[in-house]
Design an enzyme around this catalytic site. Structure first.
Site, PDB file in Angstrom:
ATOM      1  N   GLU A  76       0.849  -1.389   0.050  1.00 36.04           N
ATOM      2  CA  GLU A  76      -0.020   0.090  -0.084  1.00 36.04           C
ATOM      3  C   GLU A  76       0.899   1.202  -0.034  1.00 36.04           C
ATOM      4  OE1 GLU A  76      -3.537   1.969   2.759  1.00 36.04           O
ATOM      5  OE2 GLU A  76      -2.792   0.047   3.311  1.00 36.04           O
ATOM      6  N   ASP A  77       1.912   1.201   0.832  1.00 38.89           N
ATOM      7  CA  ASP A  77       2.682   2.293   0.771  1.00 38.89           C
ATOM      8  C   ASP A  77       3.876   2.355  -0.364  1.00 38.89           C
ATOM      9  OD1 ASP A  77       1.597   3.343   3.133  1.00 38.89           O
ATOM     10  OD2 ASP A  77       2.754   2.142   4.388  1.00 38.89           O
TER      11      ASP A  77
END
Length: 723
Positions: A76-77
């Site tokens: 996600e990051d």
């Protein structure tokens, strides 16, 4: 912050063969990729994946799941790639991290739609690998433990979602301690004053009643020892949120809640459970109607235990739960306890055997695949996740577990879809019963069918389960679609006859199909359905068919034939006043506000097109929308230019004491809110209910004043209601 040693020690206590080195490698990797990434709370970001991994270790999950918990945020990051994760930790970890990441990347136009689609994705993820949802639950629990970084509005939204979705989901997965912690954390942040009040009252109760609890435990231990039964006896207090819900739902004071403490007896085998029950009933008189055998008939989440309430020491009510050690482990670990280690590994995919064990999940998976409407999906999931169960029997003795409040018709659909569709009545315990009869625990139900019986819209009010509602809705929509297609053809034929176009010839020449393609419909049948629904005017179709005629019509005639379509069915010729509503970007549409939900600025909206009556505006959460045809729904938006007052209905449950109503009206007056109607009445005990009709500017003003009212001493709840 959890330490690596805490995580590995927890894992080794359950399974000595666990691959600790793999977990350590994931810890080093996670620390490396997150080293320059702070959290909003200024803590090291690594504290979050470590906290998630520790929760997963508490659940007795394997090393792949714990490793995925340590890595669940790296995609996600954008700190790592799937290929890198697979190379370092294997395909199983890659699949788990990818599954959790997909649940975090959803973007939708409205909060309700986003929530519904998140739930839909979670259900699908569970069917692939149950560990994906367990990681998501652990992620949400750790976030709930660290809410200081969020502002008030973010906290309320986050906590409400925990109460609506995550806590019930943890309960259905059988993880009792996680549900309790999620509910109490949400309660603490949403209503800190009430949380503190009940905490202090519970602490006083513990101090005042500590000796009584100790005496009951000692009596039970002595009785078991005298009868040579080896068992553990403990007394435990109920958690804060469950006490709060009982106070609100039953409109009672804290002092009136008699079952604040429950005594649990954990035996070595099944036989001892029933022996202990007999000893307790022989020693203390059982309270009628307060015995439940969840061993013979487990709850939907596979919880097993005997529950009984007796008049114990000094004639006071005592609730006792009796279960085996294995049943206790299932109640604590939940779904994880149903997968056993085989050569150090467990197969976590939900196969048919597991889906039979978790029938509620099978029904939800089936329902989510059949419904596309966000509000309908959320409503049904909340019913299925929240409701207590009622157990009824077929004439052959098979047990059907249904949400409490289910009817004969729900039972029919639980047997088979066709049985439900043709259900004409039933015999309940040998007596003829109507479709609407609500079932009680232990009822034996024989469904009576009739080949000519068909579902109707009235049946929606007779059923409670999502399965029954979705099956009824599906059949009605199919019938409506068939009828709309017939109506659409009749309308098109009539319009063609009026302007002297030979429809049969156009059909044979394939020109009707081409017209459907031009209007971006899949085929001519879809186009006829749209005409029948009133979403498309026959004039537009005729205009296209006329354009292929050798003799051209004038532009004026074409304009006249093609004047109205879809939203234009809602237009009026004469000027109308501005309503503050935009329908597909236009404000010259006949609009009326639904009285059932009274939308106010700030509400998410949905419109329902009604031919000849314009667009009816509902809030997106309005229950009446579930009865409308999704084909007639349309997205609409606010276009407010002034501070006009809008009507809203509010219900306040409170103590019946002098001056409280004056306190409420003072707050409303100070907030600039007009009261157009008020109706207050006393109920049983010292409780009262106030129904108010208010004039507010927007949703923000309403939410602000409701927060203030809830802080008034003696107010149990203050909520906006639909009529």
């Amino acid at each position: 912050m959890a330490r690596l040693q805490d995580i590995t020690d927890q894992m080794l206590s359950h399974n000595p063969t666990v691959d600790v080195e793999k977990v350590k490698q994931a810890y080093v990797y996670s620390a490396k990729v997150h080293q320059n990434q702070p959290r909003r709370s200024n803590e090291p970001y690594l504290s979050h994946p470590m906290g998630v991994a520790h929760i997963l270790a508490r659940l007795d999950l394997d090393e792949n799941c714990v490793v995925a918990g340590l890595l669940h945020d790296v995609l996600e990051d954008e700190l790592a790639s799937l290929d890198e994760i697979q190379e370092l930790f294997g395909s199983t970890v890659k699949s788990l991290v990818e599954g959790v990441s997909k649940l975090s990347k959803l973007t939708f136009s409205t909060g309700r739609q986003k929530q519904a689609e998140n739930v839909r994705r979670m259900l699908v993820a569970m069917s692939e690998d149950i560990r994906v949802i367990l990681i998501k639950l652990a992620d949400r629990l750790h976030e709930m433990q660290n809410l200081a970084r969020l502002n008030l509005e973010e906290k309320e939204s986050f906590c409400q979602e925990a109460l609506d979705i995550y806590a019930p989901l943890a309960n259905r997965l059988g993880i009792h301690w996680m549900r309790v912690e999620l509910e109490d954390l949400a309660f603490q942040n949403i209503n800190p004053e009430k949380f503190q009040e009940i905490s202090e009252q519970l602490e006083r109760f513990k101090q005042e009643r500590g000796e009584y609890i100790h005496d009951v435990v000692e009596v039970l231990r002595r009785t078991l020892k005298e009868n040579e039964i080896n068992a553990e006896v403990v007394g435990r207090l109920k958690h804060l949120y469950s006490i709060h819900r009982k106070i609100v739902d039953k409109m009672m004071d804290f002092d009136q809640v008699y079952d604040l403490v429950a005594f649990r007896i954990i035996t070595e085998n099944l036989g001892d459970c029933y022996r202990v029950l007999g000893l307790i009933h022989a020693m203390w008189k059982p309270v009628s109607g307060r015995f439940k055998d969840y061993i013979a008939m487990p709850k939907i989440n596979n919880y097993q235990s005997l529950h009984t309430t007796v008049l114990g020491l000094h004639g006071e009510r005592v609730e006792v739960q009796i279960r085996t050690r294995q049943m206790h482990n299932v109640a604590e670990q939940g779904v994880a306890a149903h997968w056993v280690y085989k050569e150090g590994e467990r197969n976590w995919r939900l196969k048919e055997k597991n889906l039979q064990q978790f029938g509620w999940l099978r029904d939800l998976l089936e329902h989510q695949s059949e419904t596309k409407d966000s509000g309908e999906l959320l409503e049904s999931i909340k019913i299925d996740l929240f409701s207590d169960e009622v157990f009824a029997f077929t004439p052959q003795g098979d047990v059907k577990a249904l949400p409490r409040g289910s009817t004969v018709l729900d039972f029919a659909y639980s047997v088979h879809t066709e049985v439900g569709h043709h259900c004409a009545g039933a015999r309940v315990n040998g007596k003829i019963a109507p479709l609407r009869q609500v079932l009680k625990n232990g009822d034996t139900v024989e469904i009576l069918t009739n080949a000519h019986q068909k579902p109707s819209k009235d049946w929606f009010s007779l059923v409670r389960t999502s399965r029954a509602k979705s099956k009824i809705r599906s059949l009605i929509r199919t019938e409506q679609r068939r009828r709309s297609q017939e109506i659409g053809r009749e309308i098109l034929e009539r319009e063609c006859k009026r302007v002297r176009v030979n429809l049969n010839r156009k059909w044979k020449a394939g020109e009707v199909g081409k017209a459907a393609e031009t209007l971006e419909y899949k085929n001519s049948e879809e186009m006829l359905v749209a005409i029948g629904y009133g979403k498309l005017s026959a004039g537009r179709v005729v205009a296209l068919l006329q354009a292929t005629e050798p003799k051209k019509t004038s532009l004026d005639t074409l304009d006249e034939a093609a004047r109205s379509a879809t939203v234009e069915d809602a237009k009026v010729i004469q000027p109308i006043r501005k309503t503050g509503i935009l329908v597909q970007g236009m404000d010259d549409i006949l609009v009326r506000f639904a009285r059932c939900c009274n939308p106010i600025p700030g509400d998410s909206l949905l419109g329902v097109i009604t031919r000849g009556r314009g667009v009816t505006v509902h809030t997106e959460s309005c229950k009446r929308l579930l009865d409308s045809d999704p084909e007639r729904r349309i997205e609409i938006n606010w276009n407010i230019q002034n501070q006009e007052k809008h009507t809203v209905h509010v219900r306040i449950r409170c103590e019946d004491r002098p001056g409280l109503l004056a306190n409420i009206t003072t707050i409303l007056s100070e907030s600039g809110i007009n009261i157009s109607q008020i109706n207050a009445k006393s109920e049983s005990g010292d409780a009262a209910v106030c129904n108010l009709k208010l004039g507010v500017v927007d949703l923000g003003q309403l939410q602000d004043v409701l927060r203030k009212i809830k802080k008034i001493k003696g107010v149990a709840s203050a909520d906006r209601v639909q009529l």
